[in-house]
Design an enzyme around this catalytic site. Structure first.
Site, PDB file in Angstrom:
ATOM      1  N   PRO A  16       0.838  -1.206   0.000  1.00  0.00           N
ATOM      2  CA  PRO A  16       0.000   0.000   0.000  1.00  0.00           C
ATOM      3  C   PRO A  16       0.870   1.251   0.000  1.00  0.00           C
ATOM      4  O   PRO A  16       1.804   1.361   0.797  1.00  0.00           O
ATOM      5  CB  PRO A  16      -0.806  -0.126   1.298  1.00  0.00           C
ATOM      6  CG  PRO A  16       0.005  -1.031   2.169  1.00  0.00           C
ATOM      7  CD  PRO A  16       0.717  -1.970   1.254  1.00  0.00           C
ATOM      8  N   MET A  17       0.574   2.170  -0.910  1.00  0.00           N
ATOM      9  CA  MET A  17       1.338   3.416  -1.008  1.00  0.00           C
ATOM     10  C   MET A  17       0.384   4.573  -1.277  1.00  0.00           C
ATOM     11  O   MET A  17      -0.384   4.535  -2.253  1.00  0.00           O
ATOM     12  CB  MET A  17       2.375   3.337  -2.133  1.00  0.00           C
ATOM     13  CG  MET A  17       3.532   2.405  -1.847  1.00  0.00           C
ATOM     14  SD  MET A  17       4.701   2.336  -3.235  1.00  0.00           S
ATOM     15  CE  MET A  17       3.825   1.226  -4.352  1.00  0.00           C
ATOM     16  N   GLN A  85      -6.927  -1.572   2.031  1.00  0.00           N
ATOM     17  CA  GLN A  85      -6.329  -1.189   3.306  1.00  0.00           C
ATOM     18  C   GLN A  85      -7.017   0.048   3.867  1.00  0.00           C
ATOM     19  O   GLN A  85      -7.143   1.065   3.180  1.00  0.00           O
ATOM     20  CB  GLN A  85      -4.832  -0.894   3.175  1.00  0.00           C
ATOM     21  CG  GLN A  85      -4.202  -0.640   4.554  1.00  0.00           C
ATOM     22  CD  GLN A  85      -2.751  -0.247   4.511  1.00  0.00           C
ATOM     23  OE1 GLN A  85      -2.436   0.883   4.135  1.00  0.00           O
ATOM     24  NE2 GLN A  85      -1.866  -1.144   4.904  1.00  0.00           N
ATOM     25  N   CYS A 114       2.965  -0.933  15.942  1.00  0.00           N
ATOM     26  CA  CYS A 114       3.098  -1.315  17.348  1.00  0.00           C
ATOM     27  C   CYS A 114       2.928  -0.081  18.221  1.00  0.00           C
ATOM     28  O   CYS A 114       3.574   0.945  17.994  1.00  0.00           O
ATOM     29  CB  CYS A 114       4.467  -1.933  17.582  1.00  0.00           C
ATOM     30  SG  CYS A 114       4.741  -2.429  19.292  1.00  0.00           S
ATOM     31  N   HIS A 143       6.778  -4.230   8.479  1.00  0.00           N
ATOM     32  CA  HIS A 143       7.837  -3.373   7.937  1.00  0.00           C
ATOM     33  C   HIS A 143       8.938  -3.322   8.991  1.00  0.00           C
ATOM     34  O   HIS A 143       8.701  -2.870  10.108  1.00  0.00           O
ATOM     35  CB  HIS A 143       7.307  -1.969   7.657  1.00  0.00           C
ATOM     36  CG  HIS A 143       8.275  -1.114   6.914  1.00  0.00           C
ATOM     37  ND1 HIS A 143       8.051  -0.687   5.626  1.00  0.00           N
ATOM     38  CD2 HIS A 143       9.493  -0.613   7.257  1.00  0.00           C
ATOM     39  CE1 HIS A 143       9.068   0.048   5.212  1.00  0.00           C
ATOM     40  NE2 HIS A 143       9.964   0.104   6.196  1.00  0.00           N
ATOM     41  N   ASN A 174       8.248  -6.527   4.510  1.00  0.00           N
ATOM     42  CA  ASN A 174       8.235  -5.271   3.764  1.00  0.00           C
ATOM     43  C   ASN A 174       9.432  -4.437   4.194  1.00  0.00           C
ATOM     44  O   ASN A 174       9.905  -4.540   5.325  1.00  0.00           O
ATOM     45  CB  ASN A 174       6.928  -4.520   4.048  1.00  0.00           C
ATOM     46  CG  ASN A 174       6.761  -3.311   3.153  1.00  0.00           C
ATOM     47  OD1 ASN A 174       7.454  -3.143   2.159  1.00  0.00           O
ATOM     48  ND2 ASN A 174       5.825  -2.443   3.511  1.00  0.00           N
ATOM     49  N   GLY A 176      12.342  -3.785   1.927  1.00  0.00           N
ATOM     50  CA  GLY A 176      13.615  -4.103   1.299  1.00  0.00           C
ATOM     51  C   GLY A 176      13.885  -3.419  -0.021  1.00  0.00           C
ATOM     52  O   GLY A 176      14.802  -3.802  -0.751  1.00  0.00           O
ATOM     53  N   ARG A 203       8.518   0.957  -2.767  1.00  0.00           N
ATOM     54  CA  ARG A 203       9.244   1.869  -3.662  1.00  0.00           C
ATOM     55  C   ARG A 203       9.849   1.170  -4.882  1.00  0.00           C
ATOM     56  O   ARG A 203       9.874   1.749  -5.974  1.00  0.00           O
ATOM     57  CB  ARG A 203      10.321   2.604  -2.866  1.00  0.00           C
ATOM     58  CG  ARG A 203       9.758   3.691  -1.962  1.00  0.00           C
ATOM     59  CD  ARG A 203      10.778   4.149  -0.951  1.00  0.00           C
ATOM     60  NE  ARG A 203      11.203   3.044  -0.118  1.00  0.00           N
ATOM     61  CZ  ARG A 203      12.470   2.847   0.281  1.00  0.00           C
ATOM     62  NH1 ARG A 203      13.403   3.690  -0.084  1.00  0.00           N
ATOM     63  NH2 ARG A 203      12.782   1.815   1.051  1.00  0.00           N
TER      64      ARG A 203
END
Length: 456
Positions: A16-17, A85, A114, A143, A174, A176, A203
């Site tokens: 998701p971006m 999302q 978190c 991530h 996520n 990398g 990205r």
């Protein structure tokens, strides 16, 4: 997230971006080999206000906000592969949005982080993900960075590994994209290094979506063309398309091509920069042709009956309007005269009107350039739903409006005065709202407003 049709094991996903994960990019990623695609994060408060609209012209399902912005657009091609999302902090709103979109997506993802700092051994994080697993979710995406860290900071592989070892459901790694994933072959290396079941890319896919392809990556110019074709086909917002294309250009954004893309304001102008102007022209003509043959079908938007109708002045005799016909029909049926309520939206100063007749409300879903036209459009919707003639040229005489009114020439003074009023309407403040009742005084013309921002 919950899913009954989608497996999250051993998959690669478009992450998701914001501003990137719209329909063109998602379809592009699927074409190049992604197994699953996520939409950009959409906030529950905004989505809860949307209505679901089937767009027969584009072949999509649109979730449309009260101001007519399309918040989320999807299609059959991605139905079993797209993850919706949402950003939420309220379980009731989250449920409302989930129920709104559940028939059109493969899974629903809640974006969260978190709530506490990572401890040295990740005890709090591991406890949290185990609690999440017990709720019945199908997968967890992680991530591998702390909340204060940015993409330039190294990825914490051990954090992702700790989560993957603590739960039995699939974990999606996520983060990398910067140093690790340059091609499709690197995805498996990243997956093994994190111990995760699957990988999602942000990205790396934004820069070149062909990273998902076994034969990739392809030249970025080719990827840009493929993206733009989807943007044109599904009428993506031009500024959003321009943003995505500029992200693909990266350090070439100041090149001659980059400057052309940056200067463009419409899809047609962007297409010219990429040599796709003919594709753009043909596609837009095809979409317009579909619109012209689409039947006008009324739908219920809350308590308002809605149709996509524009008031075209040339389709009516000079001294006859739909409002006039609606007024005369109301009198014939011994009803109270129609009541119009009009609003003006701030972003483009367009108008939309709701007419109330016999305690029922009608409006056009299309916004008009003036208050007068918006009221005429609302009247057309009401007349068509009721099956009443609206006075168009060539229409059989219904007897609602006398022959003298239908055939008399327009008064030039009234026309000039009408133009003045249209100009005045355009100067009103943003999101102005007013209520007017129809007036039967024919000598002032069917559209003469008795006072500011009021009309017959």
């Amino acid at each position: 997230m919950t899913a009954s049709r989608l497996s999250f094991r051993n998959i690669t996903a478009l992450a998701p971006m914001v501003r990137v994960g719209t329909l063109p990019m998602r379809l592009l990623a699927l074409d190049y080999g992604a197994d699953v695609v996520y939409c950009e994060e959409l906030i529950d408060i905004k989505m809860a206000q949307c209505r679901r609209v089937v767009n027969d012209v584009l072949g999509t399902v649109d979730f449309v906000a009260p101001d007519d912005r399309v918040m989320f657009r999807t299609c059959e091609r991605e139905k079993d592969r797209v993850v919706f999302q949402m950003g939420t902090a309220d379980p009731d709103r989250a449920l409302t949005v989930a129920q709104l979109v559940e028939k059109d997506v493969a899974a629903i993802d809640v974006n969260m982080g978190c709530p506490k700092e990572y401890s040295t051994k990740l005890d709090d994080t591991v406890s949290l993900v185990q609690r999440i697993e017990r709720t019945g979710v199908a997968a967890i995406a992680v991530h591998g960075r702390l909340k204060e860290e940015r993409p330039r900071h190294p990825l914490h592989f051990d954090y992702i590994q700790a989560v993957a070892q603590a739960v039995s459901i699939p974990v999606i790694a996520n983060g990398g994209s910067l140093d690790l994933v340059k091609s499709q072959g690197d995805i498996e290396v990243f997956r093994k290094a994190t111990g995760a079941s699957s990988v999602m890319l942000a990205r790396a896919a934004m820069w070149n979506a062909s990273v998902f392809s076994e034969g990739g990556p392809l030249p970025v110019e080719r990827v840009m063309e493929d993206y733009l074709k989807y943007a044109i086909r599904y009428e993506n917002h031009a500024l959003n398309a321009k943003y995505c294309l500029c992200q693909m250009l990266r350090d070439k954004v100041e090149s001659p091509l980059g400057k052309q893309v940056q200067a463009a304001q419409t899809l047609a102008e962007i297409s010219k920069a990429l040599g796709l102007q003919e594709f753009c022209r043909q596609t837009q003509e095809q979409l317009q042709a579909r619109r012209e043959v689409q039947p006008d079908r009324p739908i219920l938007d809350g308590d308002v009956t809605t149709m996509a109708v524009k008031f075209e002045r040339r389709e009516y005799p000079p001294t006859v309007t739909p409002k006039m016909f609606l007024l005369e029909w109301s009198r014939k049926e011994k009803l109270e005269q129609p009541l119009y309520q009009t609003v003006q939206r701030s972003q483009d100063r367009a108008f939309q009107s709701v007419v109330t007749v016999a305690d029922k409300k009608y409006k056009s879903s299309l916004w008009e350039k003036s208050k007068k036209f918006a009221e005429q459009a609302a009247a057309i919707v009401c007349l068509r739903v009721l099956g009443v003639p609206e006075g168009r040229i060539g229409e059989e005489d219904s007897g609602l409006v006398c022959k003298r009114k239908r055939e008399s020439a327009p008064d030039s003074g009234a026309v000039k005065e009408s133009k003045k009023r249209i100009g005045a309407d355009g100067q009103q403040g943003a999101q102005h709202c007013c209520s007017t009742a129809a007036n039967g005084d024919a000598k002032n013309g069917a559209d003469t407003p008795p006072k500011e921002l009021s009309s017959n």
